[in-house]
Design a protein around this motif. Structure first.
Motif, PDB file in Angstrom:
ATOM      1  N   ILE A   1      44.476  41.941  41.268  1.00  0.00           N
ATOM      2  CA  ILE A   1      44.160  41.296  39.979  1.00  0.00           C
ATOM      3  C   ILE A   1      45.464  40.825  39.321  1.00  0.00           C
ATOM      4  O   ILE A   1      45.569  39.687  38.839  1.00  0.00           O
ATOM      5  CB  ILE A   1      43.413  42.276  39.052  1.00  0.00           C
ATOM      6  N   THR A   2      46.456  41.706  39.303  1.00  0.00           N
ATOM      7  CA  THR A   2      47.721  41.367  38.639  1.00  0.00           C
ATOM      8  C   THR A   2      48.385  40.165  39.318  1.00  0.00           C
ATOM      9  O   THR A   2      48.838  39.225  38.651  1.00  0.00           O
ATOM     10  CB  THR A   2      48.672  42.579  38.665  1.00  0.00           C
ATOM     11  N   ALA A   3      48.428  40.192  40.640  1.00  0.00           N
ATOM     12  CA  ALA A   3      49.082  39.090  41.365  1.00  0.00           C
ATOM     13  C   ALA A   3      48.320  37.782  41.160  1.00  0.00           C
ATOM     14  O   ALA A   3      48.924  36.712  41.005  1.00  0.00           O
ATOM     15  CB  ALA A   3      49.180  39.434  42.848  1.00  0.00           C
ATOM     16  N   THR A   4      46.993  37.878  41.150  1.00  0.00           N
ATOM     17  CA  THR A   4      46.181  36.668  40.967  1.00  0.00           C
ATOM     18  C   THR A   4      46.428  36.063  39.588  1.00  0.00           C
ATOM     19  O   THR A   4      46.556  34.842  39.442  1.00  0.00           O
ATOM     20  CB  THR A   4      44.683  36.995  41.153  1.00  0.00           C
ATOM     21  N   LEU A   5      46.504  36.927  38.580  1.00  0.00           N
ATOM     22  CA  LEU A   5      46.776  36.409  37.234  1.00  0.00           C
ATOM     23  C   LEU A   5      48.170  35.778  37.164  1.00  0.00           C
ATOM     24  O   LEU A   5      48.347  34.722  36.549  1.00  0.00           O
ATOM     25  CB  LEU A   5      46.627  37.526  36.198  1.00  0.00           C
ATOM     26  N   LEU A   6      49.155  36.422  37.790  1.00  0.00           N
ATOM     27  CA  LEU A   6      50.503  35.826  37.798  1.00  0.00           C
ATOM     28  C   LEU A   6      50.448  34.422  38.409  1.00  0.00           C
ATOM     29  O   LEU A   6      51.058  33.482  37.898  1.00  0.00           O
ATOM     30  CB  LEU A   6      51.474  36.690  38.608  1.00  0.00           C
ATOM     31  N   ALA A   7      49.707  34.315  39.513  1.00  0.00           N
ATOM     32  CA  ALA A   7      49.650  33.033  40.219  1.00  0.00           C
ATOM     33  C   ALA A   7      48.859  31.996  39.429  1.00  0.00           C
ATOM     34  O   ALA A   7      49.292  30.854  39.261  1.00  0.00           O
ATOM     35  CB  ALA A   7      49.027  33.235  41.602  1.00  0.00           C
TER      36      ALA A   7
END
Ligand code: ADE
Length: 266
Positions: free
Chosen positions: A66-72
């Motif tokens: 979730i965190t990586a997807t939001l960063l991207a």
């Protein structure tokens, strides 16, 4: 203004596994603004004059995804650098060493008999590889950064020797590995494994989905086998956090602005 400017200003995503690591980065960000998304706090600002978004990863595969997807997707980062701690599995990977991933795999992915064990359904591979150019740079700066860190006292106090840098396979799964038998099983299935943690391989999968370069760097906090652990809080405060800070600062110097756009995600 060059036509590339809007692209080259994309921030670098800094994902930290431990709150202390994140804090050591925030302490050097003069202008961080807090942005809440998806139940997470993202810190948008600058580090050494470079645009960054720093965030706590969350523990485990789903939290990190979730965190990586939001960063991207929500923050439009140009690349993601993940730092944290891991259990050492390679025979010569000791507590206090640092492992840089050149391959990542989800050790608990098993959709057999539909797909071979560890294969990522739909992707046709089990291992994901960060871009070689970025990994090369990370490996070369980590050794240099570790020399700059004044962690000798902390390392010595914890009974640890001089840290060494390793490059190779890091595996991730939703399990804190602490039984010698589980560590042995991982080594039997994956003889070249160096370290185990709970997030890196999904950050790799998200970055691959978004075409982003990424790096995963882990300080070894334990041997994943239940053997006498170092004092974890002292390790994170005295060793892992200073390592993360030194490595990120050195990488910011080594990776020129806009390089994320040029580094090919594999
Ligand atoms: N992170 C640090 N040590 C770990 C271990 N032994 N297993 C999984 N994640 C870890």
């Amino acid at each position: 203004m060059s036509a590339l400017s809007p692209v080259t200003r994309r921030p670098i995503g800094l994902m930290a596994a431990m709150p202390q690591e994140l804090q050591s980065l925030l302490d050097l960000m003069p202008d961080e603004a807090r942005v809440e998304r998806g139940g997470r706090t993202f810190w948008v600002g600058h580090l050494q004059g470079r645009a960054v978004v720093a965030v706590l990863s969350g523990i485990g595969k789903v939290a990190a995804a979730i965190t990586a997807t939001l960063l991207a997707d929500a923050f439009g980062v140009s690349q993601i650098w993940f730092t944290g701690v891991a259990g050492g599995l390679g025979a010569d990977v000791r507590v206090g060493d640092v492992v840089v991933a050149d391959a990542l795999l989800q050790h608990d992915m098993d959709a057999s008999p539909l797909f071979p064990r560890h294969e990522l359904p739909g992707l046709g591979v089990s291992r994901l590889h960060p871009p070689r150019a970025l990994t090369d740079r990370v490996v070369s700066v980590v050794a240099e950064a570790l020399l700059e860190v004044d962690a000798a006292g902390a390392l010595h106090g914890l009974g640890l020797g001089r840290p060494r840098v390793h490059r190779g396979l890091i595996v991730s799964g939703d399990q804190f590995v602490s039984a010698a038998q589980d560590a042995e099983t991982l080594r039997n299935h994956l003889p070249d494994v160096l370290a185990v943690e709970m997030e890196g391989a999904v950050v790799a999968q998200v970055c691959q989905a978004f075409g982003l370069p990424y790096a995963v760097v882990r300080s070894i906090s334990d041997r994943a086998d239940g053997s006498a652990h170092v004092d974890f809080t002292r390790f994170v405060d005295g060793v892992a956090s200073p390592f993360t800070l030194a490595i990120v600062m050195a990488l910011l110097r080594a990776v020129p602005d806009g390089a994320g756009d040029a580094l090919e995600a594999s």
